[in-house]
Every structure is written in structure tokens, then in C-alpha cells.
Design a protein around this motif. Structure first.
Motif, PDB file in Angstrom:
ATOM      1  N   ASP A 246       0.829  -1.037   0.012  1.00 49.46           N
ATOM      2  CA  ASP A 246      -0.025  -0.008  -0.039  1.00 49.46           C
ATOM      3  C   ASP A 246       0.862   1.187  -0.135  1.00 49.46           C
ATOM      4  O   ASP A 246       1.720   1.183   0.642  1.00 49.46           O
ATOM      5  N   ALA A 247       0.284   2.248  -0.701  1.00 56.27           N
ATOM      6  CA  ALA A 247       1.328   3.480  -0.798  1.00 56.27           C
ATOM      7  C   ALA A 247       1.499   4.226   0.552  1.00 56.27           C
ATOM      8  O   ALA A 247       2.424   5.054   0.725  1.00 56.27           O
ATOM      9  N   LYS A 248       0.858   3.899   1.622  1.00 57.91           N
ATOM     10  CA  LYS A 248       0.684   4.610   2.612  1.00 57.91           C
ATOM     11  C   LYS A 248       1.872   4.217   3.634  1.00 57.91           C
ATOM     12  O   LYS A 248       2.444   4.806   4.359  1.00 57.91           O
ATOM     13  N   ILE A 249       2.313   2.853   3.366  1.00 63.20           N
ATOM     14  CA  ILE A 249       3.606   2.554   3.912  1.00 63.20           C
ATOM     15  C   ILE A 249       4.721   2.000   3.279  1.00 63.20           C
ATOM     16  O   ILE A 249       5.917   1.565   3.727  1.00 63.20           O
ATOM     17  N   SER A 250       4.492   1.989   1.772  1.00 60.22           N
ATOM     18  CA  SER A 250       5.618   1.763   0.878  1.00 60.22           C
ATOM     19  C   SER A 250       6.938   2.898   1.195  1.00 60.22           C
ATOM     20  O   SER A 250       8.140   1.883   1.279  1.00 60.22           O
TER      21      SER A 250
ATOM     22  N   ARG B 278       8.310   3.633   4.217  1.00 57.71           N
ATOM     23  CA  ARG B 278       8.703   2.829   5.428  1.00 57.71           C
ATOM     24  C   ARG B 278       9.275   1.371   5.148  1.00 57.71           C
ATOM     25  O   ARG B 278      10.265   1.137   5.579  1.00 57.71           O
TER      26      ARG B 278
END
Length: 69
Positions: free
Chosen positions: A35-39, A41
Motif C-alpha cells: 500500500d502507498a501509505k506504508i511503501s 517505510r
């Protein structure tokens, strides 16, 4: 079998460069699969782990008489 040291060193350098190139592409591949939200990290953690693994690589050399250089 006898091999020239310089020739062997060139092979090792080329292999290491290719290994490093392939390993350093892994963080981007992993980041692209989540997911782009965690990419970001995921990419950072993967890079950190790969850099630590590369830093841990050590080359030991021995002479014919068994002493280390």
C-alpha cells in the motif's frame, strides 16, 4: 590449478558490483507491492537491512603458507 590474482580480483569485483546492483533494487520492488501509505517505510527498512548485510561481507585471504593477509 594456478590463477592470476589480478584476474580473480577482477571477477570478484564484477560479481560484487552485480550483486550490489541487484540487491539494491529490492527495496523499490517491495515498496511497489505494498500500500502507498506504508511503501516509504518498507523501502527504508529494506534498504537498511541490505546495507547492513553488504557491510557485513568480509573477504579473508590466505597465502600458500596458511597465514592471513
Amino acid at each position: 590449478m594456478v590463477a592470476k590474482i589480478s584476474g580473480m580480483l577482477d571477477l570478484i569485483r564484477r560479481d560484487y558490483a552485480e550483486l550490489r546492483l541487484r540487491l539494491m533494487s529490492i527495496p523499490d520492488t517491495l515498496a511497489g507491492k505494498v500500500d502507498a501509505k506504508i511503501s516509504a517505510r518498507i523501502r527504508d527498512v529494506a534498504e537498511e537491512q541490505i546495507r547492513a548485510a553488504l557491510a557485513a561481507l568480509v573477504a579473508d585471504t590466505e597465502t600458500d603458507d596458511g597465514s592471513k593477509e
